[in-house]
Design an enzyme around this catalytic site. Structure first.
Site, short mmCIF file in Angstrom:
data_model
loop_
_atom_site.label_atom_id
_atom_site.label_comp_id
_atom_site.label_asym_id
_atom_site.label_seq_id
_atom_site.Cartn_x
_atom_site.Cartn_y
_atom_site.Cartn_z
N PRO A 2 0.82 -1.21 0.00
CA PRO A 2 0.00 0.00 0.00
C PRO A 2 0.86 1.26 0.00
O PRO A 2 1.91 1.32 0.64
CB PRO A 2 -0.80 -0.12 1.31
CG PRO A 2 -0.80 -1.58 1.62
CD PRO A 2 0.52 -2.10 1.13
N GLU A 3 0.40 2.26 -0.73
CA GLU A 3 1.14 3.52 -0.76
C GLU A 3 0.61 4.44 0.35
O GLU A 3 -0.37 4.13 1.03
CB GLU A 3 1.02 4.15 -2.14
CG GLU A 3 1.51 3.17 -3.22
CD GLU A 3 2.02 3.81 -4.49
OE1 GLU A 3 2.33 5.01 -4.49
OE2 GLU A 3 2.14 3.08 -5.49
N LYS A 52 4.48 5.22 5.08
CA LYS A 52 3.79 3.94 5.07
C LYS A 52 3.69 3.33 6.47
O LYS A 52 3.39 2.14 6.60
CB LYS A 52 4.51 2.98 4.12
CG LYS A 52 4.53 3.49 2.68
CD LYS A 52 5.26 2.54 1.75
CE LYS A 52 5.29 3.08 0.33
NZ LYS A 52 5.96 2.16 -0.62
N ARG A 124 14.54 8.20 10.42
CA ARG A 124 15.02 7.57 9.20
C ARG A 124 14.06 7.74 8.02
O ARG A 124 14.32 7.23 6.94
CB ARG A 124 15.31 6.08 9.42
CG ARG A 124 14.11 5.19 9.65
CD ARG A 124 14.56 3.73 9.69
NE ARG A 124 13.44 2.80 9.70
CZ ARG A 124 13.03 2.13 10.75
NH1 ARG A 124 13.65 2.31 11.91
NH2 ARG A 124 12.01 1.29 10.66
N ASN A 165 5.32 2.62 -6.09
CA ASN A 165 5.62 2.43 -7.51
C ASN A 165 4.67 3.19 -8.42
O ASN A 165 5.06 3.68 -9.48
CB ASN A 165 5.58 0.94 -7.84
CG ASN A 165 6.57 0.57 -8.91
OD1 ASN A 165 7.47 1.35 -9.22
ND2 ASN A 165 6.43 -0.61 -9.48
N ARG A 261 12.36 -3.22 -8.82
CA ARG A 261 10.97 -2.80 -9.00
C ARG A 261 10.71 -2.48 -10.46
O ARG A 261 11.58 -1.98 -11.17
CB ARG A 261 10.64 -1.56 -8.14
CG ARG A 261 10.87 -1.72 -6.65
CD ARG A 261 9.90 -2.72 -6.03
NE ARG A 261 8.53 -2.30 -6.17
CZ ARG A 261 7.92 -1.44 -5.34
NH1 ARG A 261 8.58 -0.89 -4.34
NH2 ARG A 261 6.65 -1.13 -5.53
#
Length: 273
Positions: A2-3, A52, A124, A165, A261
């Protein structure tokens, strides 16, 4: 995976169902039993997304339940009595309240983080285009020093937190930028265009629950073409359209693998020069 817009929707749904009210927490699967016991009976007071990552805060504790869905994690929400028996055996974390229940299955991470752990997690991550406190200049400082292609940098969560993506491919198309361009070769104006477009596109994703990136003049009804049919839904320019004609210039969309990817782009609209 999931984005970021999906995680912001999950945070909002948790607040809608449980915000300010005591919840019952358990781990039918057993793998998060201690963490669930720690928050059981406490009110949900914080639910927010950073890229995310979903962070849930209960009561007056500064610790947070941290959830990262990864490739296979998913949430299901419902009203009434949650399912029991075999259907519950895969639930890592279940929250129940007056407004219904939320079941979490298959996450990459479901853990309790103390304040220090929360800080290390956030330190991070790059800025999240969906957060009001995000600083695009922080991401730009990392981008402009990098020899990596911008397509790789946009999937690096330490540069920008949230895009995946689909947003990566679509925002580069909409800005007319080749995915091969090195970060250090971008202008500040180009970066600002990418960032501002991510803010608009991802906010639309939060509202609709799907990713639509095609401008009105290129929608099916405007072009007299059939709508896109795909498990991900939404109208897009290049994502998963390899070999098909570009909606804008007619050039076949191309695809290749970049750092593990799939990458999609239009060589006609996104020239390296």
């Amino acid at each position: 995976m999931p984005e970021g817009h999906t995680i912001h929707r999950l945070a909002a749904e948790h607040l809608r169902m449980f915000g300010g009210r005591s919840v019952r927490a358990c781990s039918p699967q057993g793998r998060f039993a201690l963490g669930a016991a720690r928050v059981d009976g406490r009110p949900l007071v914080v639910a927010e997304a950073f890229g995310k990552h979903l962070l849930l805060g209960f009561g007056d504790e500064e610790s947070r339940v941290h959830v990262h869905l990864g490739l296979f994690g998913k949430y299901s929400f419902g009203t009434g009595v949650p399912p029991a028996g075999v259907s519950a055996e895969s639930v890592r974390l279940r929250l129940e309240g007056e407004g219904g229940f939320a079941d979490l299955r298959g996450p990459a991470a479901c853990e309790v983080l103390e304040p220090g752990g929360v800080k290390r997690l956030l330190d991070r991550l790059g800025p999240d285009p969906l957060r009001a406190d995000a600083d695009p200049e922080e991401a730009w400082r990392r981008v402009r020093r990098s020899r990596l292609p911008i397509a790789a940098l946009l999937l690096d969560q330490s540069v920008v937190a949230g895009p995946g993506n689909i947003y990566r491919a679509e925002v580069l198309f909409r800005q007319g930028i080749s995915p091969e361009v090195q970060g250090r070769a971008l202008s500040a104006e180009q970066w600002r265009g990418i960032w501002d477009d991510l803010v608009v596109l991802m906010a639309a994703g939060v509202r609709s629950g799907r990713i639509d990136t095609v401008r009105p003049e290129h929608m099916p009804e405007a072009m007299g073409r059939p709508p896109r049919v795909d498990d991900h839904g939404g109208e897009v320019y290049v994502y998963r359209r390899a070999g098909l004609a570009c909606h804008v210039c007619g050039t076949p969309v191309r695809a290749r693998e970049l750092m593990g990817r799939n990458l999609f782009w239009c060589p006609g609209c996104q020239r390296a020069g």
